[in-house]
Design a protein around this motif. Sequence first.
Motif, PDB file in Angstrom:
ATOM      1  N   GLY A  15       0.823  -1.201   0.000  1.00  0.00           N
ATOM      2  CA  GLY A  15       0.000   0.000   0.000  1.00  0.00           C
ATOM      3  C   GLY A  15       0.862   1.258   0.000  1.00  0.00           C
ATOM      4  N   PRO A  16       0.219   2.418   0.106  1.00  0.00           N
ATOM      5  CA  PRO A  16       0.943   3.695   0.086  1.00  0.00           C
ATOM      6  C   PRO A  16       2.016   3.811   1.175  1.00  0.00           C
ATOM      7  CG  PRO A  16      -1.407   4.066  -0.158  1.00  0.00           C
ATOM      8  CD  PRO A  16      -1.228   2.609   0.151  1.00  0.00           C
ATOM      9  N   ASP A  17       1.746   3.304   2.376  1.00  0.00           N
ATOM     10  CA  ASP A  17       2.753   3.364   3.436  1.00  0.00           C
ATOM     11  C   ASP A  17       3.998   2.570   3.064  1.00  0.00           C
ATOM     12  OD1 ASP A  17       1.141   4.983   4.964  1.00  0.00           O
ATOM     13  OD2 ASP A  17       0.490   3.388   6.327  1.00  0.00           O
ATOM     14  N   ASP A  18       3.801   1.462   2.360  1.00  0.00           N
ATOM     15  CA  ASP A  18       4.939   0.645   1.933  1.00  0.00           C
ATOM     16  C   ASP A  18       5.790   1.384   0.910  1.00  0.00           C
ATOM     17  OD1 ASP A  18       4.328  -1.741   3.485  1.00  0.00           O
ATOM     18  OD2 ASP A  18       2.606  -1.968   2.135  1.00  0.00           O
ATOM     19  N   LEU A  19       5.147   2.166   0.045  1.00  0.00           N
ATOM     20  CA  LEU A  19       5.904   2.976  -0.915  1.00  0.00           C
ATOM     21  C   LEU A  19       6.864   3.909  -0.183  1.00  0.00           C
ATOM     22  CD1 LEU A  19       3.171   4.048  -3.498  1.00  0.00           C
ATOM     23  CD2 LEU A  19       5.079   2.492  -3.893  1.00  0.00           C
ATOM     24  N   TYR A  20       6.366   4.553   0.859  1.00  0.00           N
ATOM     25  CA  TYR A  20       7.208   5.467   1.625  1.00  0.00           C
ATOM     26  C   TYR A  20       8.323   4.730   2.352  1.00  0.00           C
ATOM     27  CZ  TYR A  20       4.241   9.390   0.540  1.00  0.00           C
ATOM     28  OH  TYR A  20       3.574  10.371  -0.137  1.00  0.00           O
ATOM     29  N   ARG A  21       8.017   3.551   2.881  1.00  0.00           N
ATOM     30  CA  ARG A  21       9.050   2.773   3.584  1.00  0.00           C
ATOM     31  C   ARG A  21      10.169   2.379   2.622  1.00  0.00           C
ATOM     32  NH1 ARG A  21       9.582   1.014   8.334  1.00  0.00           N
ATOM     33  NH2 ARG A  21       8.002   1.219   9.919  1.00  0.00           N
ATOM     34  N   VAL A  22       9.804   1.930   1.420  1.00  0.00           N
ATOM     35  CA  VAL A  22      10.814   1.563   0.426  1.00  0.00           C
ATOM     36  C   VAL A  22      11.643   2.796   0.069  1.00  0.00           C
ATOM     37  CG1 VAL A  22      11.189   0.770  -1.949  1.00  0.00           C
ATOM     38  CG2 VAL A  22       9.552  -0.425  -0.470  1.00  0.00           C
ATOM     39  N   ALA A  23      10.983   3.934  -0.110  1.00  0.00           N
ATOM     40  CA  ALA A  23      11.703   5.169  -0.428  1.00  0.00           C
ATOM     41  C   ALA A  23      12.647   5.559   0.712  1.00  0.00           C
ATOM     42  CB  ALA A  23      10.716   6.297  -0.723  1.00  0.00           C
ATOM     43  N   VAL A  24      12.219   5.385   1.951  1.00  0.00           N
ATOM     44  CA  VAL A  24      13.077   5.684   3.107  1.00  0.00           C
ATOM     45  C   VAL A  24      14.298   4.775   3.099  1.00  0.00           C
ATOM     46  CG1 VAL A  24      13.228   5.490   5.633  1.00  0.00           C
ATOM     47  CG2 VAL A  24      11.306   6.688   4.591  1.00  0.00           C
ATOM     48  N   ILE A  25      14.093   3.504   2.820  1.00  0.00           N
ATOM     49  CA  ILE A  25      15.211   2.554   2.777  1.00  0.00           C
ATOM     50  C   ILE A  25      16.203   2.957   1.693  1.00  0.00           C
ATOM     51  CG2 ILE A  25      15.864   0.158   2.293  1.00  0.00           C
ATOM     52  CD1 ILE A  25      13.034  -0.588   3.476  1.00  0.00           C
ATOM     53  N   LEU A  26      15.701   3.279   0.517  1.00  0.00           N
ATOM     54  CA  LEU A  26      16.577   3.668  -0.589  1.00  0.00           C
ATOM     55  C   LEU A  26      17.332   4.956  -0.271  1.00  0.00           C
ATOM     56  CD1 LEU A  26      14.312   2.732  -3.609  1.00  0.00           C
ATOM     57  CD2 LEU A  26      16.385   1.557  -2.834  1.00  0.00           C
ATOM     58  N   ARG A  27      16.639   5.950   0.288  1.00  0.00           N
ATOM     59  CA  ARG A  27      17.299   7.199   0.676  1.00  0.00           C
ATOM     60  C   ARG A  27      18.359   6.933   1.744  1.00  0.00           C
ATOM     61  NH1 ARG A  27      17.511  10.987  -2.849  1.00  0.00           N
ATOM     62  NH2 ARG A  27      15.508  11.883  -3.174  1.00  0.00           N
ATOM     63  N   GLY A  28      18.018   6.083   2.693  1.00  0.00           N
ATOM     64  CA  GLY A  28      18.968   5.736   3.740  1.00  0.00           C
ATOM     65  C   GLY A  28      20.219   5.086   3.172  1.00  0.00           C
ATOM     66  N   LYS A  29      20.031   4.149   2.246  1.00  0.00           N
ATOM     67  CA  LYS A  29      21.179   3.506   1.615  1.00  0.00           C
ATOM     68  C   LYS A  29      22.012   4.523   0.835  1.00  0.00           C
ATOM     69  CE  LYS A  29      20.569  -0.500  -0.392  1.00  0.00           C
ATOM     70  NZ  LYS A  29      21.769  -1.154   0.097  1.00  0.00           N
ATOM     71  N   GLU A  30      21.352   5.464   0.151  1.00  0.00           N
ATOM     72  CA  GLU A  30      22.081   6.509  -0.578  1.00  0.00           C
ATOM     73  C   GLU A  30      22.909   7.366   0.367  1.00  0.00           C
ATOM     74  OE1 GLU A  30      18.921   8.560  -2.569  1.00  0.00           O
ATOM     75  OE2 GLU A  30      18.603   6.933  -4.005  1.00  0.00           O
ATOM     76  N   ALA A  31      22.424   7.549   1.585  1.00  0.00           N
ATOM     77  CA  ALA A  31      23.132   8.347   2.585  1.00  0.00           C
ATOM     78  C   ALA A  31      24.222   7.551   3.294  1.00  0.00           C
ATOM     79  CB  ALA A  31      22.144   8.900   3.613  1.00  0.00           C
ATOM     80  N   GLY A  32      24.316   6.256   2.993  1.00  0.00           N
ATOM     81  CA  GLY A  32      25.357   5.441   3.584  1.00  0.00           C
ATOM     82  C   GLY A  32      24.929   4.598   4.765  1.00  0.00           C
ATOM     83  N   PHE A  33      23.633   4.607   5.100  1.00  0.00           N
ATOM     84  CA  PHE A  33      23.139   3.771   6.187  1.00  0.00           C
ATOM     85  C   PHE A  33      23.209   2.300   5.772  1.00  0.00           C
ATOM     86  CE2 PHE A  33      20.998   7.718   7.274  1.00  0.00           C
ATOM     87  CZ  PHE A  33      20.978   7.719   8.667  1.00  0.00           C
ATOM     88  N   SER A  34      23.547   1.437   6.694  1.00  0.00           N
ATOM     89  CA  SER A  34      23.429   0.004   6.458  1.00  0.00           C
ATOM     90  C   SER A  34      21.958  -0.372   6.665  1.00  0.00           C
ATOM     91  CB  SER A  34      24.299  -0.776   7.442  1.00  0.00           C
ATOM     92  OG  SER A  34      23.789  -0.644   8.766  1.00  0.00           O
ATOM     93  N   LEU A  35      21.579  -1.533   6.180  1.00  0.00           N
ATOM     94  CA  LEU A  35      20.202  -1.982   6.397  1.00  0.00           C
ATOM     95  C   LEU A  35      19.922  -2.148   7.888  1.00  0.00           C
ATOM     96  CD1 LEU A  35      19.697  -4.570   3.512  1.00  0.00           C
ATOM     97  CD2 LEU A  35      18.791  -2.237   3.665  1.00  0.00           C
ATOM     98  N   GLU A  36      20.928  -2.574   8.633  1.00  0.00           N
ATOM     99  CA  GLU A  36      20.764  -2.722  10.083  1.00  0.00           C
ATOM    100  C   GLU A  36      20.508  -1.374  10.735  1.00  0.00           C
ATOM    101  OE1 GLU A  36      23.244  -4.130   8.287  1.00  0.00           O
ATOM    102  OE2 GLU A  36      22.582  -6.215   8.396  1.00  0.00           O
ATOM    103  N   GLU A  37      21.241  -0.342  10.296  1.00  0.00           N
ATOM    104  CA  GLU A  37      21.031   1.005  10.845  1.00  0.00           C
ATOM    105  C   GLU A  37      19.643   1.529  10.488  1.00  0.00           C
ATOM    106  OE1 GLU A  37      25.373   3.166  10.961  1.00  0.00           O
ATOM    107  OE2 GLU A  37      24.475   2.809   9.001  1.00  0.00           O
ATOM    108  N   ILE A  38      19.215   1.265   9.255  1.00  0.00           N
ATOM    109  CA  ILE A  38      17.881   1.698   8.835  1.00  0.00           C
ATOM    110  C   ILE A  38      16.831   1.007   9.696  1.00  0.00           C
ATOM    111  CG2 ILE A  38      16.200   1.686   6.949  1.00  0.00           C
ATOM    112  CD1 ILE A  38      18.654   1.907   5.020  1.00  0.00           C
ATOM    113  N   HIS A  39      17.019  -0.272   9.934  1.00  0.00           N
ATOM    114  CA  HIS A  39      16.079  -1.006  10.784  1.00  0.00           C
ATOM    115  C   HIS A  39      16.083  -0.438  12.199  1.00  0.00           C
ATOM    116  CE1 HIS A  39      14.561  -4.253  13.355  1.00  0.00           C
ATOM    117  NE2 HIS A  39      13.707  -4.423  12.357  1.00  0.00           N
ATOM    118  N   GLU A  40      17.284  -0.230  12.737  1.00  0.00           N
ATOM    119  CA  GLU A  40      17.406   0.322  14.091  1.00  0.00           C
ATOM    120  C   GLU A  40      16.709   1.674  14.194  1.00  0.00           C
ATOM    121  OE1 GLU A  40      20.960   1.599  17.231  1.00  0.00           O
ATOM    122  OE2 GLU A  40      21.481   0.664  15.324  1.00  0.00           O
ATOM    123  N   MET A  41      16.871   2.485  13.185  1.00  0.00           N
ATOM    124  CA  MET A  41      16.310   3.830  13.190  1.00  0.00           C
ATOM    125  C   MET A  41      14.787   3.825  13.024  1.00  0.00           C
ATOM    126  SD  MET A  41      17.334   6.946  10.646  1.00  0.00           S
ATOM    127  CE  MET A  41      16.693   6.087   9.232  1.00  0.00           C
TER     128      MET A  41
END
Length: 130
Positions: A39-65
């Motif tokens: 759904g729409p919330d999932d779109l935003y979550r995927v976008a947050v993950i991608l932005r986080g990765k672009e900023a250098g966050f690891s997936l673990e850091e994104i999860h923690e955050m």
Amino acid sequence: MSIGEIAERFGLATHVLRHWEAMGLITPARVGGARRRYGPDDLYRVAVILRGKEAGFSLEEIHEMTATSDAAKRRAVLLRRREELARRIAEAQASLELIDCALDCDHEDLPGCPHFQARVAERIPAVVTP
């Protein structure tokens, strides 16, 4: 939306979305047994993950955050990454300035140009004395 539609929309492989789901980064609804529906919330979550990765966050850091409700924990993760990102931006800016200097240089011997040398000088390590 289906997993295929989300994957195509973001230019991702479906196995990436499944991995993120296994890590708890996204939680699509399940319909008809095992079919994922995004759904729409999932779109935003995927976008947050991608932005986080672009900023250098690891997936673990994104999860923690994203998984914590503890503002202090989230802030600590963000501050660590902010410092690293600021350093990378400064390095990229210095590289851009060096390229601009080279583009503006009319010298036949670019490395011998005093202006170019001044831009590069900061990358020359200092002499280490024992």
